[in-house]
Design a protein around this motif. Structure first.
Motif, short mmCIF file in Angstrom:
data_model
loop_
_atom_site.label_atom_id
_atom_site.label_comp_id
_atom_site.label_asym_id
_atom_site.label_seq_id
_atom_site.Cartn_x
_atom_site.Cartn_y
_atom_site.Cartn_z
N LYS A 15 0.83 -1.22 0.00
CA LYS A 15 0.00 0.00 0.00
C LYS A 15 0.85 1.26 0.00
N LYS A 16 1.91 1.28 0.81
CA LYS A 16 2.80 2.44 0.83
C LYS A 16 3.52 2.60 -0.51
N ALA A 17 3.93 1.50 -1.11
CA ALA A 17 4.59 1.55 -2.41
C ALA A 17 3.64 2.07 -3.48
N MET A 18 2.39 1.62 -3.43
CA MET A 18 1.40 2.12 -4.40
C MET A 18 1.20 3.63 -4.24
N ALA A 19 1.15 4.10 -3.00
CA ALA A 19 0.99 5.53 -2.75
C ALA A 19 2.19 6.31 -3.29
N PHE A 20 3.38 5.77 -3.10
CA PHE A 20 4.59 6.42 -3.61
C PHE A 20 4.53 6.56 -5.13
N TYR A 21 4.26 5.46 -5.81
CA TYR A 21 4.24 5.51 -7.28
C TYR A 21 3.09 6.36 -7.81
N THR A 22 1.98 6.39 -7.11
CA THR A 22 0.89 7.29 -7.49
C THR A 22 1.35 8.74 -7.37
N ALA A 23 2.08 9.05 -6.31
CA ALA A 23 2.55 10.42 -6.08
C ALA A 23 3.51 10.90 -7.16
N ILE A 24 4.22 9.98 -7.81
CA ILE A 24 5.15 10.42 -8.86
C ILE A 24 4.56 10.30 -10.27
N GLY A 25 3.26 10.01 -10.35
CA GLY A 25 2.59 10.08 -11.64
C GLY A 25 2.12 8.78 -12.26
N PHE A 26 2.33 7.66 -11.59
CA PHE A 26 1.83 6.39 -12.09
C PHE A 26 0.35 6.25 -11.72
N THR A 27 -0.37 5.43 -12.46
CA THR A 27 -1.75 5.11 -12.10
C THR A 27 -1.85 3.60 -11.89
N ASN A 28 -2.80 3.19 -11.10
CA ASN A 28 -2.97 1.77 -10.80
C ASN A 28 -3.93 1.13 -11.79
N ASN A 29 -3.57 -0.08 -12.24
CA ASN A 29 -4.46 -0.91 -13.05
C ASN A 29 -5.04 -1.96 -12.11
N ALA A 95 7.30 12.21 -1.36
CA ALA A 95 6.59 10.97 -1.01
C ALA A 95 7.43 10.03 -0.15
N GLY A 96 8.63 10.47 0.24
CA GLY A 96 9.46 9.67 1.13
C GLY A 96 10.67 9.04 0.50
N GLY A 97 10.88 9.26 -0.81
CA GLY A 97 12.06 8.74 -1.47
C GLY A 97 13.30 9.54 -1.11
N THR A 98 14.44 9.07 -1.57
CA THR A 98 15.70 9.78 -1.34
C THR A 98 16.35 10.08 -2.69
N GLU A 99 17.27 11.06 -2.69
CA GLU A 99 18.01 11.42 -3.91
C GLU A 99 19.48 11.07 -3.67
N PRO A 100 19.90 9.85 -4.10
CA PRO A 100 21.23 9.36 -3.74
C PRO A 100 22.39 10.03 -4.48
N THR A 101 22.10 10.68 -5.60
CA THR A 101 23.16 11.36 -6.35
C THR A 101 22.71 12.77 -6.70
N GLU A 102 23.68 13.62 -6.94
CA GLU A 102 23.39 15.00 -7.33
C GLU A 102 22.80 15.04 -8.74
N PRO A 103 21.95 16.03 -9.03
CA PRO A 103 21.48 16.21 -10.41
C PRO A 103 22.68 16.41 -11.35
N LYS A 104 22.52 15.96 -12.58
CA LYS A 104 23.61 16.05 -13.57
C LYS A 104 23.15 16.84 -14.78
N ASP A 105 24.06 17.61 -15.34
CA ASP A 105 23.80 18.40 -16.54
C ASP A 105 24.91 18.08 -17.54
N TYR A 106 24.53 17.37 -18.60
CA TYR A 106 25.47 17.00 -19.65
C TYR A 106 25.36 17.91 -20.87
N GLY A 107 24.66 19.01 -20.72
CA GLY A 107 24.44 19.92 -21.84
C GLY A 107 23.23 19.51 -22.65
N PHE A 108 23.31 18.38 -23.31
CA PHE A 108 22.19 17.87 -24.11
C PHE A 108 21.21 17.06 -23.27
N MET A 109 21.63 16.70 -22.03
CA MET A 109 20.78 15.87 -21.17
C MET A 109 20.87 16.35 -19.73
#
Length: 135
Positions: A15-29, A95-109
């Motif tokens: 249930k907590k995992a479903m709530a997490f994925y819903t919070a980031i834009g997924f929908t449940n089937n 939603a309770g996740g973590t950001e393990p690495t810094e954001p990256k900017d490769y110019g094109f990405m």
């Protein structure tokens, strides 16, 4: 029919995992969801199957990894804009996740990463191929 991908992830609390994925834009089937598994839809071609540990173990022959201690897979999703990439990553953190690495900017990405509540590693990125370095 286009090929589809189903990413199967072990989760401690469905249930907590479903709530997490819903919070980031997924929908449940609900047609593929019960007390041991939930199908979370990202697009017509991309699905994440959240599986309780016992259900996940029923599909494998090796020992299940501990995603809180090790990373064996990086799941990456392209986004339609930098704003959508940041929104998805920010929602994961809210939603309770973590950001393990810094954001990256490769110019094109541009790229950000997050881990879900169970330590499953994700990257979200926006790529502008018109900015890709020409050789």
């Amino acid at each position: 029919m286009k090929s589809q991908i189903f990413i199967n992830l072990p989760v401690k609390d469905l249930k907590k995992a479903m709530a997490f994925y819903t919070a980031i834009g997924f929908t449940n089937n609900p047609g593929f969801t019960d007390e041991t598994a939930a199908c979370m839809v990202f697009s017509d071609e991309i699905f994440v199957m959240l599986l309780t540990h016992d259900r996940f173990k029923s599909f494998i022959v090796k020992e299940m990894g501990d995603t809180m201690k090790t990373t064996s897979v990086i799941n990456s999703l392209s986004m339609e804009s930098v704003a959508k990439m940041n929104e998805t990553a920010d929602n994961a953190l809210k939603a309770g996740g973590t950001e393990p690495t810094e954001p990256k900017d490769y110019g094109f990405m541009q790229q950000r990463s997050f881990e879900d509540l169970d330590g499953n590693f994700w990257e979200v990125f926006y790529m502008d191929m018109s900015q890709f370095p020409q050789q």
